[in-house]
Design an enzyme around this catalytic site. Structure first.
Site, PDB file in Angstrom:
ATOM      1  N   SER A 109       0.840  -1.202   0.000  1.00  0.00           N
ATOM      2  CA  SER A 109       0.000   0.000   0.000  1.00  0.00           C
ATOM      3  C   SER A 109       0.876   1.254   0.000  1.00  0.00           C
ATOM      4  CB  SER A 109      -0.922   0.003   1.223  1.00  0.00           C
ATOM      5  OG  SER A 109      -0.177   0.291   2.396  1.00  0.00           O
ATOM      6  N   SER A 111       0.755   3.694   2.312  1.00  0.00           N
ATOM      7  CA  SER A 111       0.725   4.357   3.614  1.00  0.00           C
ATOM      8  C   SER A 111       2.092   4.858   4.075  1.00  0.00           C
ATOM      9  CB  SER A 111       0.145   3.412   4.676  1.00  0.00           C
ATOM     10  OG  SER A 111       1.038   2.345   4.940  1.00  0.00           O
ATOM     11  N   LYS A 166       4.760   0.381   9.610  1.00  0.00           N
ATOM     12  CA  LYS A 166       4.570   1.808   9.922  1.00  0.00           C
ATOM     13  C   LYS A 166       5.832   2.309  10.633  1.00  0.00           C
ATOM     14  CE  LYS A 166       0.146   1.431   8.767  1.00  0.00           C
ATOM     15  NZ  LYS A 166      -0.377   2.009   7.504  1.00  0.00           N
ATOM     16  N   SER A 270      -3.186   6.832   5.740  1.00  0.00           N
ATOM     17  CA  SER A 270      -2.618   5.718   6.496  1.00  0.00           C
ATOM     18  C   SER A 270      -3.576   5.287   7.599  1.00  0.00           C
ATOM     19  CB  SER A 270      -1.275   6.131   7.110  1.00  0.00           C
ATOM     20  OG  SER A 270      -0.786   5.130   7.980  1.00  0.00           O
TER      21      SER A 270
END
Length: 306
Positions: A109, A111, A166, A270
């Site tokens: 993704s 994010s 993250k 995100s």
């Protein structure tokens, strides 16, 4: 079973294959090989006896070549044993490497844009944050703790079959405030330096780009003008949610012991700890540290993260 479920259980599948092929390899080394050797010796003894009788009767034979063929036939491994013996060391090596040293991941993704792009193939250090048993992910040796600014892979708290990536924003005990798209950690405002606008290659839209200095770790973040600081309607109920207070301008969270607060570098695109809560230590997979390939940008993307 879906492809995602299969991939999420890859470590378990690899472990089962290692055990099965390892058992067959051991069975062959310590039992079956000896049985084949004994059978070969009996066959050779019978052949030698027949050859001796025929020689005594005046019949000459090519004794050496026939004898070698008989021995080779008796000692030949069954196909299932041969393949297991060949695959076992390879499977065992891969299992050990990805379980205790380094594991590859693919970024699915946006994010973590601009730090990581969709399709980036990365390596994750599995021992930086302690040695963990594979499959059950139980820590057995304490080493280092995650630090603010680290890019970390972890099991998604709401679905342990999914791996998320993250940036660590808060460690246990930290008070995190996010207001008007700016972070404050333990009362200290995080420093931001404006950079040139970031062009998203997929949407061809520009976003505001900044250099964020978090605990001496400098990295880029992008912000979308007009996007809310937090989509309050997307905030879920999560463990220790009483540690957080939300408002239109942002939120404040105090990170509980044994947990971490995570956010993506693509701040307005995100799904992170703002919405589904803290990441427990038991969910940690490892520290992302290197991009080794992206087939869309094969040369530009290779290098260390940050």
């Amino acid at each position: 079973m879906t492809l995602q479920a299969v991939l999420s259980n890859f470590a378990l599948i690899l472990f089962i294959l290692m055990v099965v092929t390892g058992v067959i390899w051991c069975l062959d080394v310590f039992y079956l090989a000896k049985q084949r050797r004994a059978a070969a010796d009996r066959a050779l003894a019978e052949y030698d006896a027949r050859t001796a009788k025929l020689t005594a009767d005046g019949i000459k034979l090519d004794n050496n070549s026939n004898r070698a063929e008989i021995e080779a036939a008796q000692l030949r491994q069954p196909t299932w044993v041969e393949y297991s013996g060949s695959f076992f060391p390879v499977i065992a090596l891969v299992f050990i490497l990805r379980s205790f040293l380094y594991e590859p991941f693919k970024i699915p993704s946006s994010s973590m844009v601009p730090t990581l792009l969709i399709g980036d193939l990365i390596l994750v250090n599995k021992f930086t944050y302690g040695v963990r048993l594979p499959i059950i992910n139980k820590k057995i040796i304490e080493l280092n703790d995650p630090q603010r600014g680290d890019v970390m892979v972890f099991k998604y708290p709401r679905d342990m079959s999914q791996d998320y990536i993250k940036r660590v924003i808060g460690v246990p005990g930290d008070k995190i405030t996010y207001e008007n798209k700016r972070l404050t950690v333990n009362g200290q405002a995080v420093k931001y330096t404006a950079l040139d606008d970031y062009l998203n290659d997929d949407s061809l839209l520009y976003s505001k780009q900044y250099k964020e200095s978090l605990a001496n770790v400098e990295h880029r973040v992008i912000l979308t003008e007009g996007a809310p600081n937090v989509n309050l309607g997307d905030v879920k109920d999560f463990p220790h949610s009483e540690n957080c207070t939300y408002r239109y301008e942002g939120f404040t969270c105090t990170v509980p012991a044994g947990n971490y607060f995570m956010m993506g570098d693509n701040r307005d695109n995100s799904a992170d700890s703002r919405y589904w809560g803290f990441v427990p230590d038991k969910n940690i997979v490892g520290k992302a540290f290197f991009v080794w390939m992206n087939f869309s940008n094969p040369l530009k993307r290779i290098g260390s993260i940050n």
